[in-house]
Design a protein around this motif. Structure first.
Motif, short mmCIF file in Angstrom:
data_model
loop_
_atom_site.label_atom_id
_atom_site.label_comp_id
_atom_site.label_asym_id
_atom_site.label_seq_id
_atom_site.Cartn_x
_atom_site.Cartn_y
_atom_site.Cartn_z
N GLY A 168 1.00 -1.26 0.59
CA GLY A 168 0.21 0.09 -0.07
C GLY A 168 1.11 1.11 0.00
O GLY A 168 2.28 1.38 -0.39
N GLY A 169 0.03 2.33 0.43
CA GLY A 169 0.53 3.53 0.40
C GLY A 169 1.75 3.84 1.13
O GLY A 169 2.90 4.43 0.52
N ASN A 170 2.33 3.38 2.34
CA ASN A 170 3.58 3.62 3.07
C ASN A 170 4.93 2.62 1.91
O ASN A 170 6.10 3.12 2.23
CB ASN A 170 3.54 2.62 4.28
CG ASN A 170 3.02 3.09 5.46
OD1 ASN A 170 3.51 4.40 5.83
ND2 ASN A 170 1.65 2.23 6.02
N ALA A 171 4.28 1.38 1.21
CA ALA A 171 5.54 0.38 0.91
C ALA A 171 5.76 1.82 -0.45
O ALA A 171 6.91 1.73 -0.98
CB ALA A 171 4.86 -1.11 0.02
N VAL A 172 4.92 2.26 -1.26
CA VAL A 172 5.03 3.41 -2.71
C VAL A 172 5.77 4.32 -1.68
O VAL A 172 6.87 4.19 -2.04
CB VAL A 172 3.78 3.96 -2.87
CG1 VAL A 172 4.43 4.92 -4.01
CG2 VAL A 172 2.99 2.73 -3.69
N ASP A 223 13.60 9.71 -3.90
CA ASP A 223 13.01 11.28 -4.06
C ASP A 223 12.64 11.78 -2.29
O ASP A 223 11.02 11.29 -2.50
CB ASP A 223 12.19 12.19 -5.26
CG ASP A 223 12.54 13.89 -5.18
OD1 ASP A 223 12.64 13.90 -3.75
OD2 ASP A 223 11.69 14.14 -5.58
N ASP A 224 12.84 11.67 -1.46
CA ASP A 224 12.11 12.25 -0.20
C ASP A 224 11.02 13.13 -0.67
O ASP A 224 9.58 13.36 0.15
CB ASP A 224 13.37 12.84 0.85
CG ASP A 224 13.68 11.58 1.28
OD1 ASP A 224 13.60 10.27 1.52
OD2 ASP A 224 14.96 11.53 3.04
N GLY A 225 11.42 13.84 -1.53
CA GLY A 225 10.38 15.46 -1.43
C GLY A 225 8.45 14.64 -2.48
O GLY A 225 8.03 15.25 -2.32
N ALA A 226 8.99 13.85 -2.89
CA ALA A 226 7.69 12.66 -3.22
C ALA A 226 7.20 12.10 -2.87
O ALA A 226 6.14 11.71 -3.30
CB ALA A 226 8.41 12.54 -5.24
N VAL A 227 7.82 11.83 -1.36
CA VAL A 227 6.90 11.13 -0.72
C VAL A 227 4.73 11.58 -0.20
O VAL A 227 5.38 12.73 -0.09
CB VAL A 227 7.61 10.67 0.55
CG1 VAL A 227 6.97 9.68 1.34
CG2 VAL A 227 8.70 9.97 -0.11
N MET A 249 6.27 6.51 -8.72
CA MET A 249 6.81 5.88 -9.27
C MET A 249 7.30 5.94 -9.96
O MET A 249 8.67 6.23 -10.63
CB MET A 249 6.28 4.33 -9.13
CG MET A 249 6.14 4.14 -7.40
SD MET A 249 5.59 2.36 -7.37
CE MET A 249 4.28 2.16 -8.33
N LEU A 250 6.41 6.15 -11.29
CA LEU A 250 6.95 7.06 -12.78
C LEU A 250 8.20 8.62 -12.69
O LEU A 250 8.92 7.87 -13.24
CB LEU A 250 5.29 6.80 -13.88
CG LEU A 250 5.23 5.42 -14.26
CD1 LEU A 250 3.65 5.66 -15.32
CD2 LEU A 250 6.21 5.23 -15.54
N ASP A 251 6.91 9.07 -11.94
CA ASP A 251 7.53 10.73 -11.77
C ASP A 251 9.48 10.30 -11.51
O ASP A 251 10.08 11.28 -11.79
CB ASP A 251 6.69 10.96 -11.51
CG ASP A 251 6.08 12.00 -11.99
OD1 ASP A 251 5.41 11.47 -13.45
OD2 ASP A 251 4.94 12.44 -11.00
N VAL A 252 9.27 9.18 -10.42
CA VAL A 252 10.80 9.02 -10.13
C VAL A 252 11.72 8.19 -10.58
O VAL A 252 13.40 7.85 -9.92
CB VAL A 252 10.94 9.77 -8.65
CG1 VAL A 252 9.90 9.93 -7.44
CG2 VAL A 252 10.55 7.70 -8.51
#
Length: 181
Positions: free
Chosen positions: A28-32, A40-44, A150-153
């Motif tokens: 889920g979201g935590n795995a993503v 990229d920490d800023g994209a989380v 995931m695509l963006d990073v």
């Protein structure tokens, strides 16, 4: 503050499961967030719940491990969860997903096994390929947004289409073709 509580709940649950040697994987979201944060920490993006993949046969062991720590087991409309205390709401729950089973009857595929995972410094997380499949199986808007993150990073790209089962590849292609829709 809420973000910190979700993270604390995740780490508390996974620590207990690790101590009891119960196989699991965070999904889920935590795995993503785990995967995206590696790039990229800023994209989380943050999530309000915790999703844990276990084997159904391990459910009694999971309950024996987590209930003494204050978690309250509840099943509601086929959703298995552990509320974080007797007065907690489902929003504050640990949702259990059973390996090798469909989450909903209309899903096109079943969840992966817990062995499709890797151990990090803090917990065991679903491997990226298995996580992508899970997000494509669920195919809700928030799952699509997670895939776009995931695509963006650069964690995944169009080449991943060939790694997907035929029933999931069109969903991925649709996101590649129309990321804004």
């Amino acid at each position: 503050m809420g973000i910190e509580r979700v993270r604390e709940r995740l780490l508390r649950v996974t620590s207990l499961l690790n101590s009891a040697s119960i196989p699991y994987a965070v999904l889920g979201g935590n795995a993503v967030a785990e995967w995206v944060g590696r790039v990229d920490d800023g994209a989380v993006r943050f999530t309000k719940d915790v999703d844990i993949l276990i084997r159904r046969t391990d459910l009694p062991r999971v309950l024996a491990c987590l209930q003494p720590a204050g978690f309250v087991y509840q099943e509601f409309q086929g959703v298995h969860m552990l509320l974080d205390g007797p007065h907690a709401t489902p929003k504050e729950a640990v949702h259990l997903v059973f390996a090798g089973e469909k989450i909903r009857a209309d899903n096109v595929a079943a969840a992966p096994d817990v062995t499709e995972s890797e151990v990090t410094d803090e917990f065991t997380v679903l491997r990226l390929d298995a996580l992508l499949r899970m997000k494509l199986i669920a195919n809700r808007r928030k799952d699509q947004v997670h895939i776009l993150d995931m695509l963006d990073v650069g964690l995944i790209d169009a080449d991943w289409i060939g790694r997907l089962p035929p029933e999931l590849a069109p969903r991925f292609q649709a996101l590649l073709d129309n990321p804004d829709s």
